[in-house]
Design a protein around this motif. Structure first.
Motif, mmCIF file in Angstrom:
data_model
loop_
_atom_site.group_PDB
_atom_site.id
_atom_site.type_symbol
_atom_site.label_atom_id
_atom_site.label_comp_id
_atom_site.label_asym_id
_atom_site.label_seq_id
_atom_site.Cartn_x
_atom_site.Cartn_y
_atom_site.Cartn_z
ATOM 1 N N ARG A 296 2.473 2.166 -5.220
ATOM 2 C CA ARG A 296 3.448 1.236 -6.003
ATOM 3 C C ARG A 296 4.306 0.607 -5.308
ATOM 4 O O ARG A 296 4.444 -0.415 -5.745
ATOM 5 N N TRP A 297 5.005 1.134 -4.986
ATOM 6 C CA TRP A 297 6.058 -0.145 -4.616
ATOM 7 C C TRP A 297 6.317 -0.133 -3.292
ATOM 8 O O TRP A 297 6.251 -1.391 -3.573
ATOM 9 N N VAL A 298 5.263 -0.058 -2.649
ATOM 10 C CA VAL A 298 5.223 -0.739 -1.484
ATOM 11 C C VAL A 298 3.990 -1.845 -1.794
ATOM 12 O O VAL A 298 4.518 -3.666 -1.357
ATOM 13 N N VAL A 299 3.435 -1.763 -3.143
ATOM 14 C CA VAL A 299 2.640 -3.087 -4.274
ATOM 15 C C VAL A 299 4.050 -4.176 -3.970
ATOM 16 O O VAL A 299 4.163 -5.331 -3.972
ATOM 17 N N PHE A 300 4.936 -3.571 -4.078
ATOM 18 C CA PHE A 300 5.561 -4.497 -5.229
ATOM 19 C C PHE A 300 6.486 -5.419 -3.923
ATOM 20 O O PHE A 300 6.738 -6.168 -4.184
ATOM 21 N N THR A 301 7.234 -4.562 -3.019
ATOM 22 C CA THR A 301 8.189 -5.053 -2.192
ATOM 23 C C THR A 301 7.359 -6.091 -1.058
ATOM 24 O O THR A 301 7.517 -7.082 -0.901
ATOM 25 N N ARG A 302 5.607 -6.192 -0.835
ATOM 26 C CA ARG A 302 4.947 -6.463 -0.569
ATOM 27 C C ARG A 302 5.056 -7.895 -1.259
ATOM 28 O O ARG A 302 5.267 -8.871 -0.900
ATOM 29 N N ALA A 303 5.098 -7.695 -2.356
ATOM 30 C CA ALA A 303 5.107 -9.102 -3.162
ATOM 31 C C ALA A 303 5.290 -9.712 -2.812
ATOM 32 O O ALA A 303 5.961 -11.391 -3.431
ATOM 33 N N VAL A 304 6.908 -9.448 -2.962
ATOM 34 C CA VAL A 304 8.185 -9.917 -2.801
ATOM 35 C C VAL A 304 8.850 -10.679 -1.357
ATOM 36 O O VAL A 304 9.811 -11.186 -1.443
ATOM 37 N N GLY A 305 7.763 -10.230 -0.933
ATOM 38 C CA GLY A 305 7.792 -10.841 1.090
ATOM 39 C C GLY A 305 8.678 -9.781 1.331
ATOM 40 O O GLY A 305 8.917 -10.708 2.361
#
Length: 317
Positions: free
Chosen positions: A63-72
């Motif tokens: 979930r954290w990876v999803v968030f960090t990737r979503a902000v580039g």
């Protein structure tokens, strides 16, 4: 400080003391039986609890990876996992604020403070929301009043909508806290971006997996100790216990959560010694394993230098 303010300050600890006193005095235990259940845990139960730890924290990390990737922010998966887990180690010293310190390790990759705060807020909000919804289902199971569960569920959903709204962001921006208000406003904007579209649904699915896995630890413990209950009941008791622990304002809800889980299980006919042992084991083993992994991650980050060449720019939310 006024007498009333002093009372409010100590009220959570007084309530915690009262709850523990009730458990110890009003509910006399055979402590030898409780200890026996804990120290004679079968290899199968240890394996199940280890599986819960792996599934739970793998879902959190993804979930954290999803968030960090979503902000580039593009971070090697292994390092992003170590950074995320380090937050639980820092949380031992600084409570939830320690988890927000993850952004400092992500700065070399271009994570802005606003996006870092937004990712932290989104992470915590989803934890609270999903655990709250599971606890709401528990209200119906333990009280038989489905109308209470519906009302509590509605409150959880409205609270999420409010926290994601421009109204909440504007309120934070107007707080007389100087630059801190500006950071909080930017962070809440980033959170609202993260909790939208496909990112939201992926994060929700991973959050559900996290909390169902953690509740399963209690289910496995009760099965191994000879007092099986329905899986839904175990997950609901675990979720309600979490909020009892949070209300006590003690690190990790230690003591209050276990006492609440025990009382809920006893109300459904589980032997009180088994209920207490299962609450301690089912909640404690995965949680303390996570904290140990967090401390080891902190030590690793402290000894491993970050190559400057890996730093990448990030898109702003």
């Amino acid at each position: 400080m006024s007498g009333f303010s002093r009372l409010l300050r100590w009220l959570p600890l007084v309530l915690l003391g009262g709850l523990i006193a009730y458990v110890v005095i009003a509910q006399p235990f055979d402590w030898h039986a409780v200890l026996h259940h804990i120290v004679t845990m079968s290899p199968l139960l240890w394996a199940q609890l280890l599986g819960v730890f792996v599934v739970c924290y793998a879902a959190r990390i993804w979930r954290w990876v999803v968030f960090t990737r979503a902000v580039g922010v593009d971070v090697p998966l292994w390092r992003n996992a170590v950074i995320y887990m380090s937050g639980f180690g820092m949380g031992l010293m600084l409570h939830k604020a320690g988890e927000a310190m993850r952004v400092l390790y992500l700065r070399p990759y271009g994570m802005s403070y606003a996006n870092g705060v937004g990712a932290f807020l989104a992470d915590r909000l989803l934890d609270i929301l999903i655990a709250g919804l599971l606890a709401c289902s528990g209200i119906a199971l333990f009280t038989g009043h489905s109308d209470w569960a519906v009302a509590a569920t509605a409150v959880c959903l409205v609270a999420m909508w409010v926290l994601r709204s421009s109204l909440a962001r504007e309120f934070v921006r107007r707080l007389p806290l100087g630059r801190l208000s500006a950071y909080a406003h930017e962070g809440m904007h980033a959170m609202s971006v993260l909790l939208s579209g496909k990112t939201l649904w992926r994060a929700v699915a991973l959050s559900v997996a996290t909390w169902c896995a953690q509740g399963s630890a209690l289910y496995f413990a009760l099965q191994a100790m000879g007092s099986p209950v329905d899986w839904t009941l175990a997950v609901a008791a675990y979720s309600i216990g979490l909020f009892a622990g949070a209300a006590a304002i003690v690190p990790g809800g230690l003591g209050a959560a276990e006492a609440a889980i025990m009382l809920l299980l006893v109300s459904k006919g589980v032997d009180k010694e088994v209920a207490l042992a299962a609450a301690v084991v089912g909640r404690g083993v995965p949680q303390w394993a996570g904290m140990l992994a967090g401390l080891l991650s902190m030590a690793f980050l402290g000894s491993a230098a970050e190559p400057a060449a890996e730093a990448k720019p990030a898109e702003t939310a």
